[in-house]
Design an enzyme around this catalytic site. Structure first.
Site, PDB file in Angstrom:
ATOM      1  CG  HIS A  72      -1.666  -1.167   1.527  1.00 23.22           C
ATOM      2  ND1 HIS A  72      -2.154  -1.459   2.780  1.00 23.22           N
ATOM      3  CD2 HIS A  72      -2.055  -2.182   0.734  1.00 23.22           C
ATOM      4  CE1 HIS A  72      -2.815  -2.601   2.740  1.00 23.22           C
ATOM      5  NE2 HIS A  72      -2.768  -3.067   1.516  1.00 23.22           N
ATOM      6  CE1 TYR A  83      -0.717   2.970  10.472  1.00 23.29           C
ATOM      7  CE2 TYR A  83      -0.275   0.797  11.377  1.00 23.29           C
ATOM      8  CZ  TYR A  83      -1.142   1.701  10.814  1.00 23.29           C
ATOM      9  OH  TYR A  83      -2.460   1.351  10.595  1.00 23.29           O
TER      10      TYR A  83
END
Length: 192
Positions: free
Chosen positions: A71, A134
């Site tokens: 992605h 993240y």
């Protein structure tokens, strides 16, 4: 005994802007301590000064072999692991001479990665109970999903050698059905 501090050192990769940080930790009989993200120290080591965290998310992965990606998203990302290990593959999807370049790295508690927007992220857990964290510089929103660029994890043109074969991995149906690299458009920079 002095105050424990974490140090960061950077390794550049073959993908411009994709940085791998080695992170020290202090351990004793109680466990370990580490600063996962220390802006001033990371910037001194090479993190872009413009990277301002606005959201941090955690992906808990129950078993080894969980595989996610590729992605490319419309934001920059700082990736680390608190528990477990992951094999990461990054794919440059920005227009230009590096389009299609792949870099792989293994991340554990002592390694983190800065991923610039337009470089696709994928990972495969190598241990059960892996916590993948993240931080991003733009909030996630469903409206921006159309700005992503996706590529199939199994595309042979990429040459990724997954540690756990993809036919044995845990992969979402969506990730199994993304297009091959030859069929995707380059990522267009999204204004910050």
């Amino acid at each position: 005994m002095g105050v424990a501090t974490t140090e960061f050192s950077v390794r550049k990769t073959e993908i411009p802007g994709l940085l791998v940080f080695d992170i020290t930790s202090m351990a004793d009989e109680r466990g370990w301590f580490q600063e996962k993200f220390h802006r001033a120290k990371l910037v001194a080591a090479g993190l872009p000064e413009s990277f301002e965290v606005v959201q941090t998310s955690v992906s808990f992965n129950r078993s080894a072999g969980v595989t996610r990606g590729f992605h490319a998203e419309p934001w920059d990302k700082y990736i680390s692991v608190v528990a477990g290990r992951v094999f990461c593959a990054y794919l440059d999807l920005r227009a230009g001479g590096n389009f299609g370049r792949v870099v792989t790295v293994e991340i554990d508690q002592n390694c983190a990665v800065f991923l610039p927007r337009g470089v696709a992220n994928s990972f495969q857990t190598l241990e059960d109970d892996t916590y993948y964290i993240y931080s991003v510089n733009r909030h996630w929103s469903a409206e921006e999903y159309d700005d992503y660029v996706f590529v199939n994890l199994a595309d042979p043109a990429l040459g990724v050698r997954w540690p756990i074969p993809l036919d044995e991995a845990v992969i979402s149906e969506r990730d199994r059905n993304h297009a091959a690299l030859a069929d995707v458009r380059p990522f267009d920079e999204v204004p910050a």
